[in-house]
Design an enzyme around this catalytic site. Sequence first.
Site, PDB file in Angstrom:
ATOM      1  N   ASP A 137     -13.228  -4.536  -9.778  1.00 47.79           N
ATOM      2  CA  ASP A 137     -13.437  -3.692  -8.602  1.00 47.79           C
ATOM      3  C   ASP A 137     -13.889  -4.571  -7.441  1.00 47.79           C
ATOM      4  OD1 ASP A 137     -14.205  -1.947  -6.655  1.00 47.79           O
ATOM      5  OD2 ASP A 137     -15.354  -0.635  -7.981  1.00 47.79           O
ATOM      6  N   TYR A 231      -9.290   6.633   7.521  1.00 48.22           N
ATOM      7  CA  TYR A 231      -8.313   5.780   6.829  1.00 48.22           C
ATOM      8  C   TYR A 231      -7.456   4.990   7.836  1.00 48.22           C
ATOM      9  CZ  TYR A 231      -3.978   4.470   4.517  1.00 48.22           C
ATOM     10  OH  TYR A 231      -2.881   3.771   4.097  1.00 48.22           O
ATOM     11  N   LYS A 235      -7.178   0.730   8.821  1.00 47.66           N
ATOM     12  CA  LYS A 235      -5.947  -0.051   8.915  1.00 47.66           C
ATOM     13  C   LYS A 235      -5.800  -0.657  10.318  1.00 47.66           C
ATOM     14  CE  LYS A 235      -4.544   0.599   4.687  1.00 47.66           C
ATOM     15  NZ  LYS A 235      -4.488  -0.507   3.732  1.00 47.66           N
TER      16      LYS A 235
END
Length: 326
Positions: A137, A231, A235
């Site tokens: 992870d 989100y 990006k």
Amino acid sequence: MRAADVTSHAFGATVEARPDPVIHVFIEADAGGRRPARANTQRIRQASDRIRQLDRAVDRQRGVMTTNLLSLPRDQRLAGRTAIVTGSSSGIGEAIAHVLAASGAHVVVHGRDVDRAEAVAAAITGGGGAASVVTGDLAESPAAARAFAAQAAEALGGWVDVLVNNAGIFPIGPTPELSDDDVAALLATNVRVPHDLVGALAPGMVERGSGAIVNITSWMAHVGTPNVGLYPATKSALEHLTQAWAAEFGPRGVRVNAVAPGATLTPGNASALEILKMMTAVSPAGQPGRPIDIAHAVRFLASDEASYIHGQVLSVDGGIVAARVG
Ligand SMILES: NC(=O)c1ccc[n+]([C@@H]2O[C@H](COP(=O)([O-])OP(=O)(O)OC[C@H]3O[C@@H](n4cnc5c(N)ncnc54)[C@H](OP(=O)(O)O)[C@@H]3O)[C@@H](O)[C@H]2O)c1
């Protein structure tokens, strides 16, 4: 329906807390990188079934044959190169790992799920490519990301030519309702992890005077969409980092670019095929993308064919941002 009208949570992935620290699982990385490893038939079959299921889902609406990751044409474009693809136990990353390996790169396959990562690597090595597995992870802590970078470099023989920052999560929802855990996980996985990995691996590339980094962003960074705020913002941050890293490392031989996928059918959003179809219906391509479409662009940017390309974001999105056809 416009993409901006899609407000469902349906294509959000769940974020799971996983207890495992970075684990190093090394399978069948033959030094020459050409000799097929011993076939692990069950794992290869699992990987094949998953790929075929997704391909069939896209095929049904495209009415065309899709490329089978297990029988890609092979070439020497990346012969002798080493590559890390984060999040290659699934979806877009899995296709990238296959495509880079088909062009001769020795690839580190990575994810949190050891079985799926091993299945992908077994499929690559079973087809004559070179793959190693390093799992863990990455969002757990900066130390975990740096430990992964060191273990992946070691698995590749001590140096890394190509880093693909692909691992990402996409929980969405109305801003007031996005949980604190989702916010923390989004920022950690999609922004901090690529930052940690570039910080750990770019100096080695600089030392050798060559390297290529490809960041996977998203078409959603280029359009405002209700209920999908953070989100795309992560990006956008990665796209800015792409330009900043091009400026920081480009003069010392390391090219940094990004690929912005459109709505692409993967295990991460497979339950939302109908939403993907609606979102893409008004785009020039008219249908969701395939992971291989993204992988081909990544291979181009990672290869010497892109040697004069720095700091760019290549949209592979079926034209969803550029044009409306309905
Ligand atoms: N699919 C799309 O429509 C689309 C569109 C634009 C951009 N993208 C971007 O493309 C990338 C890949 O998406 P996908 O659809 O292929 O997703 P996916 O099928 O859900 O695969 C995500 C991969 O990332 C890994 N991952 C996630 N969090 C991780 C963590 N904390 N540590 C280590 N590995 C982690 C997963 O590993 P495990 O599952 O093994 O844990 C898996 O291998 C993401 O960055 C996404 O934002 C996707």
